[in-house]
Design an enzyme around this catalytic site. Sequence first.
Site, PDB file in Angstrom:
ATOM      1  N   GLU A  30      38.743  54.424  34.103  1.00  0.00           N
ATOM      2  CA  GLU A  30      39.089  53.668  35.311  1.00  0.00           C
ATOM      3  C   GLU A  30      40.596  53.742  35.590  1.00  0.00           C
ATOM      4  O   GLU A  30      41.382  54.143  34.720  1.00  0.00           O
ATOM      5  CB  GLU A  30      38.660  52.215  35.165  1.00  0.00           C
ATOM      6  CG  GLU A  30      39.325  51.508  33.998  1.00  0.00           C
ATOM      7  CD  GLU A  30      39.521  50.030  34.253  1.00  0.00           C
ATOM      8  OE1 GLU A  30      40.057  49.676  35.322  1.00  0.00           O
ATOM      9  OE2 GLU A  30      39.168  49.233  33.370  1.00  0.00           O
ATOM     10  N   LYS A  91      43.061  47.281  44.742  1.00  0.00           N
ATOM     11  CA  LYS A  91      42.180  47.175  43.571  1.00  0.00           C
ATOM     12  C   LYS A  91      40.756  47.174  44.106  1.00  0.00           C
ATOM     13  O   LYS A  91      40.321  46.219  44.739  1.00  0.00           O
ATOM     14  CB  LYS A  91      42.506  45.873  42.820  1.00  0.00           C
ATOM     15  CG  LYS A  91      41.558  45.542  41.671  1.00  0.00           C
ATOM     16  CD  LYS A  91      41.929  44.194  41.031  1.00  0.00           C
ATOM     17  CE  LYS A  91      40.824  43.673  40.134  1.00  0.00           C
ATOM     18  NZ  LYS A  91      41.121  42.324  39.594  1.00  0.00           N
ATOM     19  N   ASP A 143      34.174  32.145  40.082  1.00  0.00           N
ATOM     20  CA  ASP A 143      34.805  33.449  39.827  1.00  0.00           C
ATOM     21  C   ASP A 143      34.055  34.209  38.732  1.00  0.00           C
ATOM     22  O   ASP A 143      34.196  33.931  37.538  1.00  0.00           O
ATOM     23  CB  ASP A 143      36.274  33.256  39.426  1.00  0.00           C
ATOM     24  CG  ASP A 143      37.033  34.581  39.396  1.00  0.00           C
ATOM     25  OD1 ASP A 143      36.405  35.640  39.569  1.00  0.00           O
ATOM     26  OD2 ASP A 143      38.265  34.538  39.196  1.00  0.00           O
ATOM     27  N   SER A 145      33.143  38.272  37.762  1.00  0.00           N
ATOM     28  CA  SER A 145      33.491  39.651  38.113  1.00  0.00           C
ATOM     29  C   SER A 145      32.283  40.423  38.622  1.00  0.00           C
ATOM     30  O   SER A 145      31.168  40.305  38.096  1.00  0.00           O
ATOM     31  CB  SER A 145      34.050  40.363  36.882  1.00  0.00           C
ATOM     32  OG  SER A 145      34.310  41.717  37.210  1.00  0.00           O
ATOM     33  N   ALA A 146      32.542  41.241  39.641  1.00  0.00           N
ATOM     34  CA  ALA A 146      31.505  42.128  40.179  1.00  0.00           C
ATOM     35  C   ALA A 146      31.079  43.174  39.146  1.00  0.00           C
ATOM     36  O   ALA A 146      30.044  43.828  39.329  1.00  0.00           O
ATOM     37  CB  ALA A 146      32.022  42.817  41.438  1.00  0.00           C
ATOM     38  N   ASP A 147      31.847  43.323  38.069  1.00  0.00           N
ATOM     39  CA  ASP A 147      31.473  44.286  37.025  1.00  0.00           C
ATOM     40  C   ASP A 147      30.087  43.965  36.448  1.00  0.00           C
ATOM     41  O   ASP A 147      29.335  44.867  36.078  1.00  0.00           O
ATOM     42  CB  ASP A 147      32.481  44.250  35.857  1.00  0.00           C
ATOM     43  CG  ASP A 147      33.858  44.773  36.248  1.00  0.00           C
ATOM     44  OD1 ASP A 147      34.005  45.326  37.358  1.00  0.00           O
ATOM     45  OD2 ASP A 147      34.785  44.617  35.426  1.00  0.00           O
ATOM     46  N   LYS A 164      37.428  40.215  27.789  1.00  0.00           N
ATOM     47  CA  LYS A 164      38.720  39.585  27.559  1.00  0.00           C
ATOM     48  C   LYS A 164      38.542  38.118  27.187  1.00  0.00           C
ATOM     49  O   LYS A 164      37.774  37.399  27.815  1.00  0.00           O
ATOM     50  CB  LYS A 164      39.579  39.698  28.822  1.00  0.00           C
ATOM     51  CG  LYS A 164      39.886  41.130  29.190  1.00  0.00           C
ATOM     52  CD  LYS A 164      40.727  41.183  30.463  1.00  0.00           C
ATOM     53  CE  LYS A 164      40.612  42.530  31.117  1.00  0.00           C
ATOM     54  NZ  LYS A 164      39.425  42.648  31.975  1.00  0.00           N
TER      55      LYS A 164
HETATM   56  N1  PSU Z   1      40.398  46.197  31.126  1.00  0.00           N
HETATM   57  C1  PSU Z   1      41.703  46.168  30.777  1.00  0.00           C
HETATM   58  N2  PSU Z   1      42.607  45.855  31.753  1.00  0.00           N
HETATM   59  C2  PSU Z   1      42.222  45.671  33.057  1.00  0.00           C
HETATM   60  C3  PSU Z   1      40.853  45.736  33.414  1.00  0.00           C
HETATM   61  C4  PSU Z   1      39.983  45.993  32.387  1.00  0.00           C
HETATM   62  O1  PSU Z   1      42.043  46.368  29.607  1.00  0.00           O
HETATM   63  O2  PSU Z   1      43.071  45.466  33.896  1.00  0.00           O
HETATM   64  C5  PSU Z   1      40.404  45.579  34.838  1.00  0.00           C
HETATM   65  C6  PSU Z   1      39.119  46.389  35.019  1.00  0.00           C
HETATM   66  O3  PSU Z   1      39.330  47.275  36.089  1.00  0.00           O
HETATM   67  C7  PSU Z   1      38.073  45.367  35.380  1.00  0.00           C
HETATM   68  C8  PSU Z   1      38.914  44.387  36.115  1.00  0.00           C
HETATM   69  O4  PSU Z   1      37.019  45.906  36.135  1.00  0.00           O
HETATM   70  O5  PSU Z   1      40.068  44.275  35.284  1.00  0.00           O
HETATM   71  C9  PSU Z   1      38.186  43.085  36.302  1.00  0.00           C
HETATM   72  O6  PSU Z   1      38.779  42.403  37.370  1.00  0.00           O
HETATM   73  P1  PSU Z   1      38.078  41.108  37.985  1.00  0.00           P
HETATM   74  O7  PSU Z   1      38.115  40.101  36.880  1.00  0.00           O
HETATM   75  O8  PSU Z   1      38.955  40.744  39.151  1.00  0.00           O
HETATM   76  O9  PSU Z   1      36.705  41.512  38.382  1.00  0.00           O
HETATM   77 MN    MN Z   2      37.143  37.552  40.144  1.00  0.00          MN
END
Ligand code: PSU
Ligand code: MN
Length: 305
Positions: A30, A91, A143, A145-147, A164
Amino acid sequence: MTEKSSNVPIIFSAEVTSARENGTPIVALESTIITHGMPYPENVSTALEVEEIIRAEGACPATIAVLDGVINVGLERKQIEDLAQRDDILKLSRADLAYALISGKSGSTTVAATMICAAQAGIATFATGGIGGVHRGAEVSFDISADLQELAKTPVMVVSAGVKALLDIPKTLELLETLGVPVVGFQTDAFPAFWSRESGEACPLRLDQPQEIAALYQMRQSLGLEGGMIIANPVPQADEIPRNEMETDILEAIAEANRHHVVGKEVTPFVLSRIKDLTNGESLVTNIALVKNNARLAAKIAKAL
Ligand code: PSU
Ligand code: MN
């Protein structure tokens, strides 16, 4: 995995093109980790070193980003250096990937968007640091994540150091179970928490060999089950920061995000950056180590497929 044919603006680097011709296994990477996850210049050196690790394993790295409205599968060194230093890069996730393509914009791809692009390119294996998940306080902020939804839909294996620790890990695991996403600990029973090898939660599944992970992926395909998988790969012991050491800094970083009314896409980059400062850079060192460790395993899985 079969490639999708469509009118999608997508190009492949020279290296990825020859890997596709020669049948060399390809590992997707990514780019949000480059633009929003790590500071310059560590973001560049890490991105390049991660690619080298995949090559050394005999696979081909494909770092994915949208450049001027075109999905690029595989980036040249200059393109990585440029992305890493610009501050106007979107992003991109599932919600806005197509928007960037029709408007000619440039954006880095999150785990969700990288999975979509990898599937377009017929790539089944993807290495990152940590996927997004359910944020602490999600019962109020919503909140999530869409992941996570992407993992339920798109057939790509994501090698991640768990999720995380700034997230709500039990809620994230509950949601993944509901969505039918296999969460497989690699050589571990404990679900890792990114900087730490353990989160206090168990891993729902465990496999010890890359070949078994490839077999699980193929069995899910045979069953016609849509969606991907998470391979939870703990950070090496030498590089880990124990959970109790991280927690104070995580709480402080989240409190600051709330005080500053940080919302939406900004939350994860803001909190990661504050944690880096609060740990005097130690969290970044661990982040780099775990990404490299994930790249190595992803290359082995891609070869086993
Ligand atoms: N893993 C890391 N650092 C990051 C991310 C993942 O070590 O910055 C990123 C990835 O792209 C993941 C995103 O999809 O953070 C998630 O963001 P959000 O919580 O806004 O969905
Ligand atoms: Mn989010």
